[in-house]
Design an enzyme around this catalytic site. Sequence first.
Site, PDB file in Angstrom:
ATOM      1  N   LYS A 127     -19.242 -37.153  31.284  1.00 41.60           N
ATOM      2  CA  LYS A 127     -20.274 -37.883  32.028  1.00 41.60           C
ATOM      3  C   LYS A 127     -19.989 -39.374  31.872  1.00 41.60           C
ATOM      4  O   LYS A 127     -20.260 -39.955  30.824  1.00 41.60           O
ATOM      5  CB  LYS A 127     -21.689 -37.577  31.527  1.00 41.60           C
ATOM      6  CG  LYS A 127     -22.717 -38.072  32.552  1.00 41.60           C
ATOM      7  CD  LYS A 127     -24.070 -38.393  31.975  1.00 41.60           C
ATOM      8  CE  LYS A 127     -24.186 -39.786  31.434  1.00 41.60           C
ATOM      9  NZ  LYS A 127     -23.982 -40.889  32.394  1.00 41.60           N
ATOM     10  N   GLY A 163     -24.089 -39.157  36.840  1.00 38.72           N
ATOM     11  CA  GLY A 163     -25.552 -39.134  36.807  1.00 38.72           C
ATOM     12  C   GLY A 163     -26.067 -39.949  35.635  1.00 38.72           C
ATOM     13  O   GLY A 163     -25.297 -40.632  34.955  1.00 38.72           O
ATOM     14  N   GLY A 171     -28.439 -40.585  31.997  1.00 41.69           N
ATOM     15  CA  GLY A 171     -28.612 -39.929  30.709  1.00 41.69           C
ATOM     16  C   GLY A 171     -29.780 -38.961  30.672  1.00 41.69           C
ATOM     17  O   GLY A 171     -29.682 -37.866  30.119  1.00 41.69           O
ATOM     18  N   GLU A 197     -19.241 -43.571  18.655  1.00 37.96           N
ATOM     19  CA  GLU A 197     -18.620 -44.909  18.650  1.00 37.96           C
ATOM     20  C   GLU A 197     -19.665 -45.849  19.226  1.00 37.96           C
ATOM     21  O   GLU A 197     -19.941 -45.812  20.421  1.00 37.96           O
ATOM     22  CB  GLU A 197     -17.361 -44.940  19.536  1.00 37.96           C
ATOM     23  CG  GLU A 197     -16.282 -43.954  19.164  1.00 37.96           C
ATOM     24  CD  GLU A 197     -15.583 -44.285  17.876  1.00 37.96           C
ATOM     25  OE1 GLU A 197     -15.687 -45.441  17.406  1.00 37.96           O
ATOM     26  OE2 GLU A 197     -14.943 -43.391  17.314  1.00 37.96           O
ATOM     27  N   CYS A 247     -17.392 -54.013  22.357  1.00 34.68           N
ATOM     28  CA  CYS A 247     -17.983 -53.598  21.073  1.00 34.68           C
ATOM     29  C   CYS A 247     -17.252 -54.233  19.903  1.00 34.68           C
ATOM     30  O   CYS A 247     -17.828 -54.478  18.857  1.00 34.68           O
ATOM     31  CB  CYS A 247     -17.974 -52.082  20.949  1.00 34.68           C
ATOM     32  SG  CYS A 247     -16.323 -51.406  21.048  1.00 34.68           S
ATOM     33  N   GLU A 249     -26.749 -57.087  18.584  1.00 40.10           N
ATOM     34  CA  GLU A 249     -25.514 -57.063  19.366  1.00 40.10           C
ATOM     35  C   GLU A 249     -25.853 -57.629  20.742  1.00 40.10           C
ATOM     36  O   GLU A 249     -26.625 -57.025  21.493  1.00 40.10           O
ATOM     37  CB  GLU A 249     -24.997 -55.630  19.508  1.00 40.10           C
ATOM     38  CG  GLU A 249     -23.703 -55.590  20.289  1.00 40.10           C
ATOM     39  CD  GLU A 249     -23.249 -54.188  20.655  1.00 40.10           C
ATOM     40  OE1 GLU A 249     -24.079 -53.382  21.084  1.00 40.10           O
ATOM     41  OE2 GLU A 249     -22.052 -53.925  20.508  1.00 40.10           O
TER      42      GLU A 249
HETATM   43  P1  NAD Z   1     -25.651 -46.728  26.708  1.00 38.05           P
HETATM   44  O1  NAD Z   1     -25.844 -46.172  25.358  1.00 38.05           O
HETATM   45  O2  NAD Z   1     -26.812 -47.228  27.454  1.00 38.05           O
HETATM   46  O3  NAD Z   1     -24.980 -45.625  27.658  1.00 38.05           O
HETATM   47  C1  NAD Z   1     -23.771 -44.983  27.310  1.00 38.05           C
HETATM   48  C2  NAD Z   1     -23.694 -43.643  28.017  1.00 38.05           C
HETATM   49  O4  NAD Z   1     -24.717 -42.794  27.498  1.00 38.05           O
HETATM   50  C3  NAD Z   1     -23.902 -43.713  29.527  1.00 38.05           C
HETATM   51  O5  NAD Z   1     -23.009 -42.807  30.146  1.00 38.05           O
HETATM   52  C4  NAD Z   1     -25.333 -43.242  29.680  1.00 38.05           C
HETATM   53  O6  NAD Z   1     -25.618 -42.663  30.929  1.00 38.05           O
HETATM   54  C5  NAD Z   1     -25.406 -42.195  28.577  1.00 38.05           C
HETATM   55  N1  NAD Z   1     -26.762 -41.854  28.147  1.00 38.05           N
HETATM   56  C6  NAD Z   1     -27.857 -42.650  28.113  1.00 38.05           C
HETATM   57  N2  NAD Z   1     -28.923 -41.944  27.669  1.00 38.05           N
HETATM   58  C7  NAD Z   1     -28.492 -40.691  27.394  1.00 38.05           C
HETATM   59  C8  NAD Z   1     -29.114 -39.518  26.925  1.00 38.05           C
HETATM   60  N3  NAD Z   1     -30.411 -39.470  26.640  1.00 38.05           N
HETATM   61  N4  NAD Z   1     -28.363 -38.412  26.764  1.00 38.05           N
HETATM   62  C9  NAD Z   1     -27.048 -38.420  27.048  1.00 38.05           C
HETATM   63  N5  NAD Z   1     -26.401 -39.497  27.525  1.00 38.05           N
HETATM   64  C10 NAD Z   1     -27.109 -40.632  27.697  1.00 38.05           C
HETATM   65  O7  NAD Z   1     -24.522 -47.851  26.540  1.00 38.05           O
HETATM   66  P2  NAD Z   1     -23.915 -48.793  27.646  1.00 38.05           P
HETATM   67  O8  NAD Z   1     -24.937 -49.810  28.010  1.00 38.05           O
HETATM   68  O9  NAD Z   1     -23.273 -47.992  28.727  1.00 38.05           O
HETATM   69  O10 NAD Z   1     -22.714 -49.492  26.821  1.00 38.05           O
HETATM   70  C11 NAD Z   1     -22.929 -50.577  25.962  1.00 38.05           C
HETATM   71  C12 NAD Z   1     -23.003 -50.131  24.517  1.00 38.05           C
HETATM   72  O11 NAD Z   1     -21.849 -49.365  24.194  1.00 38.05           O
HETATM   73  C13 NAD Z   1     -22.997 -51.285  23.547  1.00 38.05           C
HETATM   74  O12 NAD Z   1     -23.974 -51.098  22.547  1.00 38.05           O
HETATM   75  C14 NAD Z   1     -21.606 -51.243  22.933  1.00 38.05           C
HETATM   76  O13 NAD Z   1     -21.492 -51.759  21.652  1.00 38.05           O
HETATM   77  C15 NAD Z   1     -21.310 -49.801  22.944  1.00 38.05           C
HETATM   78  N6  NAD Z   1     -19.859 -49.590  22.907  1.00 38.05           N
HETATM   79  C16 NAD Z   1     -19.266 -49.105  21.761  1.00 38.05           C
HETATM   80  C17 NAD Z   1     -17.893 -48.949  21.692  1.00 38.05           C
HETATM   81  C18 NAD Z   1     -17.212 -48.402  20.450  1.00 38.05           C
HETATM   82  O14 NAD Z   1     -16.084 -47.921  20.582  1.00 38.05           O
HETATM   83  N7  NAD Z   1     -17.794 -48.460  19.281  1.00 38.05           N
HETATM   84  C19 NAD Z   1     -17.115 -49.278  22.787  1.00 38.05           C
HETATM   85  C20 NAD Z   1     -17.748 -49.781  23.914  1.00 38.05           C
HETATM   86  C21 NAD Z   1     -19.121 -49.918  23.981  1.00 38.05           C
END
Ligand code: NAD
Length: 485
Positions: free
Chosen positions: A173, A204, A206, A248, A282, A381
């Site tokens: 996803k 889609g 989350g 991650e 990140c 962050e």
């Molecule tokens: P997010 O957590 O909002 O979303 C990430 C993914 O999770 C999306 O595909 C989203 O649709 C999905 N999601 C959201 N709610 C969900 C649920 N209830 N169940 C299942 N899936 C769900 O993050 P974002 O805004 O897309 O990305 C930014 C964040 O990602 C930042 O906090 C950043 O630090 C982190 N990040 C971490 C790394 C790493 O490797 N550690 C790398 C890149 C980004």
Amino acid sequence: MSAVDRAGKQFIGGEWIASTSADLLDVENPTTTEVLARVPRGSAEDAEAAVTAAAAAFEAWSTTPVAERAAIIWCAADILKARADDIARTITLEVGMPLAMSKAVQVGRPIEVLTSLADATERLEWAEQIDTTLVVREPLGVVVAITPWNVPLHQTIAKVGAALLAGCTVVHKPSEVAPLSAYELADVFAEAGLPAGVYNVVTGVGETVGEALIGHPKVDGISFTGSTAVGRHIGAVAAQTVKKVALELGGKGPAVVLPGADVAKAAQAAAARCFTNSGQVCAALSRLIVPREELATAEQALVDYVNEQVLGDPLDEATTLGPLVSETQRSRVLKLVEAGAAEGAKVVVGGPGAAAPDKGYFVAPTVFSDVETSMTIAQAEVFGPVLCILPYDTVEEAVAIANDSEYGLVGAVFGTDDEESTKVASKIRVGMIGVNGGRINVKAPFGGYRQSGNGREFGTYGLEEFLEVKSMNFPGAERVVRPAV
Ligand code: NAD
């Protein structure tokens, strides 16, 4: 298949099939704010169909010799290379990273990760004999990969590439904000000869598709990259069916400049790692920790760095900083910038109200100085172009400041002596740390301590996230039989 043909479709069981949801999600170009593409909003039924397809494909794929799996992945890497320019452009249009950088970071890096994972299958110890027992590594099963928008293909490849090589089948996803490279990848894998059902893409949000996947009883593992808040939730839901989960998450990378080091050089190196992708990384080094007497030098170096940046259209070659990915992200970052100033951090450059292009989701790069660890800007962050400078009086205090965070993803130490810098680096609680200019290595484990996550990606460590361990006990050491891998 062209973009038009697959409008409203999901990639399930090796075919582009219509979503059961007629709703479409707009994918926005953050530079023009125009709609770039539309993808299905997806449904729990789509998620169910994808898990069913992945489960059906598991037996054949998991028993395919690892060398054959790797051959398909090598082929996929070659196809990606041939399409690199087009895919980089697509990601630039949906994320806003300057195109030249996208070619290297958004596509070049994932290809490097994919091929190094294929190489790692040859280094991995697939079986180990302990007296009369053979310990074998077997594929985990059906894996759900959930990815964010900031480096979308890279984050996908790091988990999906490893899972496929390990012998797992995958339901992916992608982020609803930047899903287009997942469509490209589905085509690439299919052309490389990946059997139907081994890689499935369901687009889609989350709340619907994501929830249906993370709680699904036929899913054996989840690999998630995204925010710490969503990661916590996924861990809690997955625990109900005892799934293996690799997270991650976010970061707030400290860069400690030791006494005697070249502060200006270290500040510019940290800035390069902080402002990449307009700070939406990140692994950003967003906290520069410097000797108090060097504060002015660090500030000047960062003003110089920021003044060299060119904000604008990421397709323009002169541009170094594009927009943030969305209005949501921009307003979140601007609120944090306002909080920094309101809590008393010194604005060195940028700050509340600083000029930035008004069309598109731009934010002026901002540097705060004299920041204290108690301030919001030192802890949250930001995921935007904001760097904090924190002064210290003793090296012990510098380490304490670096560790005063709920995160522990990356860090850096800049010193004059490798041994001294290594001693300090050993005390900083992060999963990856640069010592005197060392860079992230795609063959070595990538992942965080504390609330930055609990998984590891890249190389053999990345493969292990998608493997179970089985002890096969024999009546005698001489009777141990090694199954084929
Ligand atoms: P997010 O957590 O909002 O979303 C990430 C993914 O999770 C999306 O595909 C989203 O649709 C999905 N999601 C959201 N709610 C969900 C649920 N209830 N169940 C299942 N899936 C769900 O993050 P974002 O805004 O897309 O990305 C930014 C964040 O990602 C930042 O906090 C950043 O630090 C982190 N990040 C971490 C790394 C790493 O490797 N550690 C790398 C890149 C980004």
